[in-house]
Design an enzyme around this catalytic site. Structure first.
Site, PDB file in Angstrom:
ATOM      1  N   SER A  51       0.833  -1.206   0.000  1.00  0.00           N
ATOM      2  CA  SER A  51       0.000   0.000   0.000  1.00  0.00           C
ATOM      3  C   SER A  51       0.868   1.257   0.000  1.00  0.00           C
ATOM      4  O   SER A  51       1.929   1.295   0.641  1.00  0.00           O
ATOM      5  CB  SER A  51      -0.867  -0.015   1.261  1.00  0.00           C
ATOM      6  OG  SER A  51      -1.428   1.258   1.499  1.00  0.00           O
ATOM      7  N   TYR A  69      -2.184   5.100  -4.006  1.00  0.00           N
ATOM      8  CA  TYR A  69      -3.111   6.180  -3.685  1.00  0.00           C
ATOM      9  C   TYR A  69      -2.508   7.361  -4.394  1.00  0.00           C
ATOM     10  O   TYR A  69      -1.382   7.776  -4.063  1.00  0.00           O
ATOM     11  CB  TYR A  69      -3.155   6.443  -2.184  1.00  0.00           C
ATOM     12  CG  TYR A  69      -3.906   5.414  -1.384  1.00  0.00           C
ATOM     13  CD1 TYR A  69      -5.254   5.173  -1.627  1.00  0.00           C
ATOM     14  CD2 TYR A  69      -3.280   4.699  -0.368  1.00  0.00           C
ATOM     15  CE1 TYR A  69      -5.963   4.237  -0.868  1.00  0.00           C
ATOM     16  CE2 TYR A  69      -3.973   3.769   0.388  1.00  0.00           C
ATOM     17  CZ  TYR A  69      -5.318   3.543   0.130  1.00  0.00           C
ATOM     18  OH  TYR A  69      -5.998   2.629   0.880  1.00  0.00           O
ATOM     19  N   THR A 117      -6.084   2.505  -6.282  1.00  0.00           N
ATOM     20  CA  THR A 117      -7.300   2.421  -5.470  1.00  0.00           C
ATOM     21  C   THR A 117      -8.146   3.670  -5.692  1.00  0.00           C
ATOM     22  O   THR A 117      -7.651   4.793  -5.603  1.00  0.00           O
ATOM     23  CB  THR A 117      -6.938   2.276  -3.978  1.00  0.00           C
ATOM     24  OG1 THR A 117      -6.287   1.019  -3.809  1.00  0.00           O
ATOM     25  CG2 THR A 117      -8.175   2.301  -3.099  1.00  0.00           C
ATOM     26  N   LYS A 135      -8.823  -0.575  -8.449  1.00  0.00           N
ATOM     27  CA  LYS A 135      -9.347  -1.279  -7.270  1.00  0.00           C
ATOM     28  C   LYS A 135     -10.420  -0.416  -6.612  1.00  0.00           C
ATOM     29  O   LYS A 135     -10.247   0.793  -6.451  1.00  0.00           O
ATOM     30  CB  LYS A 135      -8.197  -1.542  -6.277  1.00  0.00           C
ATOM     31  CG  LYS A 135      -8.634  -2.120  -4.951  1.00  0.00           C
ATOM     32  CD  LYS A 135      -7.428  -2.530  -4.112  1.00  0.00           C
ATOM     33  CE  LYS A 135      -7.841  -3.086  -2.769  1.00  0.00           C
ATOM     34  NZ  LYS A 135      -8.262  -2.055  -1.795  1.00  0.00           N
ATOM     35  N   HIS A 173     -13.302  -2.021  -0.089  1.00  0.00           N
ATOM     36  CA  HIS A 173     -12.340  -1.663   0.957  1.00  0.00           C
ATOM     37  C   HIS A 173     -12.755  -2.323   2.271  1.00  0.00           C
ATOM     38  O   HIS A 173     -12.656  -1.733   3.347  1.00  0.00           O
ATOM     39  CB  HIS A 173     -12.270  -0.138   1.096  1.00  0.00           C
ATOM     40  CG  HIS A 173     -10.890   0.390   1.368  1.00  0.00           C
ATOM     41  ND1 HIS A 173     -10.063   0.870   0.405  1.00  0.00           N
ATOM     42  CD2 HIS A 173     -10.196   0.512   2.522  1.00  0.00           C
ATOM     43  CE1 HIS A 173      -8.938   1.277   0.931  1.00  0.00           C
ATOM     44  NE2 HIS A 173      -8.981   1.052   2.229  1.00  0.00           N
TER      45      HIS A 173
HETATM   46  C1  GLV Z   1      -6.912   2.472   4.527  1.00  0.00           C
HETATM   47  O1  GLV Z   1      -6.726   1.934   3.505  1.00  0.00           O
HETATM   48  C2  GLV Z   1      -7.868   2.128   5.493  1.00  0.00           C
HETATM   49  O2  GLV Z   1      -8.826   1.438   5.163  1.00  0.00           O
HETATM   50  O3  GLV Z   1      -7.705   2.543   6.637  1.00  0.00           O
END
Ligand code: GLV
Length: 420
Positions: free
Chosen positions: A139, A163, A189, A280, A304
């Site tokens: 990530s 991100y 994402t 995503k 998510h």
């Molecule tokens: C970040 O990706 C979260 O879900 O905190």
């Protein structure tokens, strides 16, 4: 399981199921199994090992956790129909992802800021992924430098989850680092330009980056270092300000557009010489079609894990519709709410080609670091392998919708904050 099973030598994929025997045998050697991998017990145990902040962040969901509840409930709607007397002796759990053959259709979902779960953060996770031959996704909110994670992952297959900042020079820098570090795909994402309203985290000011923890991925970036200098922030003396500047680039709260996505797809392709680019966070058929239209190589059907839009569609229900619409046009991956081998099976049966898991390994990491991640993932692999054996499946291609008995959607509101 008989360890002298003659089929052992003829299987093309690892005998993951033997991990069951290894654990059954342990007490004969005076050893104990690291911990129980039943998801509810795993979550409870992880909570005992975590700080209050880690505990809250690992389990936080958007709003009332209704999306998380829906994610879990959707799995119950589908039941596997086992077949008997199928020769599963040489069953094969392998699949392919972006041209790479992997021994199981299971990967490590991108989860940020692993340092709140374990002091070594992402390193033991990437190491275990490499060792097990499962794809690892780092990530952008990760709490270790990209280069160090790559090193820990060794020859493993790894992807970089982006991100996207609004600072294009910084975006380019991150993608360069990812490519140089051997990351073989970029996964952008779309559902988290900012974190959703998560009551417990807000109530406890639980945002590690604002408290000087976890910005390492940014602090090791040459462009971000330049930004710090421009703003006169010294990370050694002002860790909170430095962490805030970093995360405000990542979860900035400013929307992006499809045009910008095409821009970054082009940048990644230019930097990487054409490695895959995926989106995503896709939940709607319209967005899935648009993803195909702009030419990205794959999508991750994900909400998510219920952490972003509260009261939303279950990711597994979205998967079904999206596969119907574009299943033959793009590579579809899935995450959100996976807690065991049968969940992996159901997602594959509904048309996902690959499944990512997140919270399971976060809990393992929290409990026992590297050993914990290894135990959780080996257990999941064993569970999946054994499921294929007892349910009569010889390979992944045999897992399709006909192997499920699916009920109509009929959800009730149950208090499902935890793993179920
Ligand atoms: C970040 O990706 C979260 O879900 O905190």
């Amino acid at each position: 399981m008989d360890p002298n099973n003659p089929n052992r030598e003829t299987r093309s994929t690892p005998q993951y199921g033997l991990y069951q025997r290894e654990n059954f045998w342990k007490s004969n050697n005076g050893e104990t199994v690291p911990f129980n991998t039943d998801p509810a017990k795993l979550e409870a145990l992880a909570k005992d090992h975590l700080s209050e902040n880690g505990r809250l962040y690992a389990s936080s969901n958007a709003g009332l956790s209704h999306t998380h509840t829906a994610n879990r409930q959707a799995f119950y709607r589908h039941r596997i129909i086992p077949r008997m007397l199928v020769d599963t002796n040489t069953r094969d759990t392998s699949t392919t992802i972006f041209g790479h053959t992997v021994s199981a259709p299971i990967g490590f979902a991108p989860i940020g800021i692993n340092k709140i779960y374990h002091p070594l953060g992402e390193l033991p996770v990437a190491k275990v992924a490499g060792e097990l031959g499962l794809p690892y996704c780092l990530s952008t909110a990760g709490s270790q430098p990209i280069e160090d994670v790559a090193k820990a992952n060794g020859d493993g297959l790894r992807f970089f989850q982006l991100y996207m900042p609004h600072d294009d020079e910084l975006t380019r820098s991150l993608l360069h680092r990812a490519f140089d570090g051997g990351f073989k795909a970029c996964i952008l994402t779309l559902d988290t330009w900012q974190l959703a309203w998560r009551h417990d985290d807000v109530a406890t000011s639980n945002y590690a980056f604002y408290h000087g923890i976890g910005a390492d991925l940014g602090l090791s970036d040459p462009v971000f270092k330049k930004r710090l200098r421009e703003k006169g922030i010294d990370p050694a003396k002002q860790p909170n300000e430095a962490g805030a500047l970093w995360i405000d680039n990542v979860w900035h709260g400013r929307a992006h557009t499809w045009e910008k996505v095409q821009w970054v797809m082009g940048v990644w392709r230019e930097i990487s010489g054409g490695l895959p680019f995926c989106l995503k966070g896709i939940q709607s058929v319209e967005d899935a079609k648009k993803s195909v239209e702009i030419g990205c190589e794959g999508i991750v059907v994900s909400n998510h894990a219920g952490r972003q839009v509260d009261g939303a569609i279950a990711s597994l229900d979205a998967l079904e519709q999206i596969v119907d619409a574009v299943g033959n046009k793009t590579y579809i991956m899935f995450d959100s709410g996976v807690r065991g081998g049968s969940d992996v099976f159901k997602a594959l049966a509904l048309g996902a080609k690959f499944v990512f898991v997140g919270r399971l390994w976060v809990w393992g990491l929290s409990i026992m670091g590297e050993t914990g991640v290894r135990h959780v993932m080996k257990s999941l692999l064993a569970e999946f392998d054994i499921l294929m054996n007892v349910a009569g499946f010889q390979n992944i291609d045999q897992i399709n919708r006909k192997t499920l008995d699916s009920f109509e959607k009929n959800y009730q509101l149950l208090p499902v904050k935890s793993a179920l």
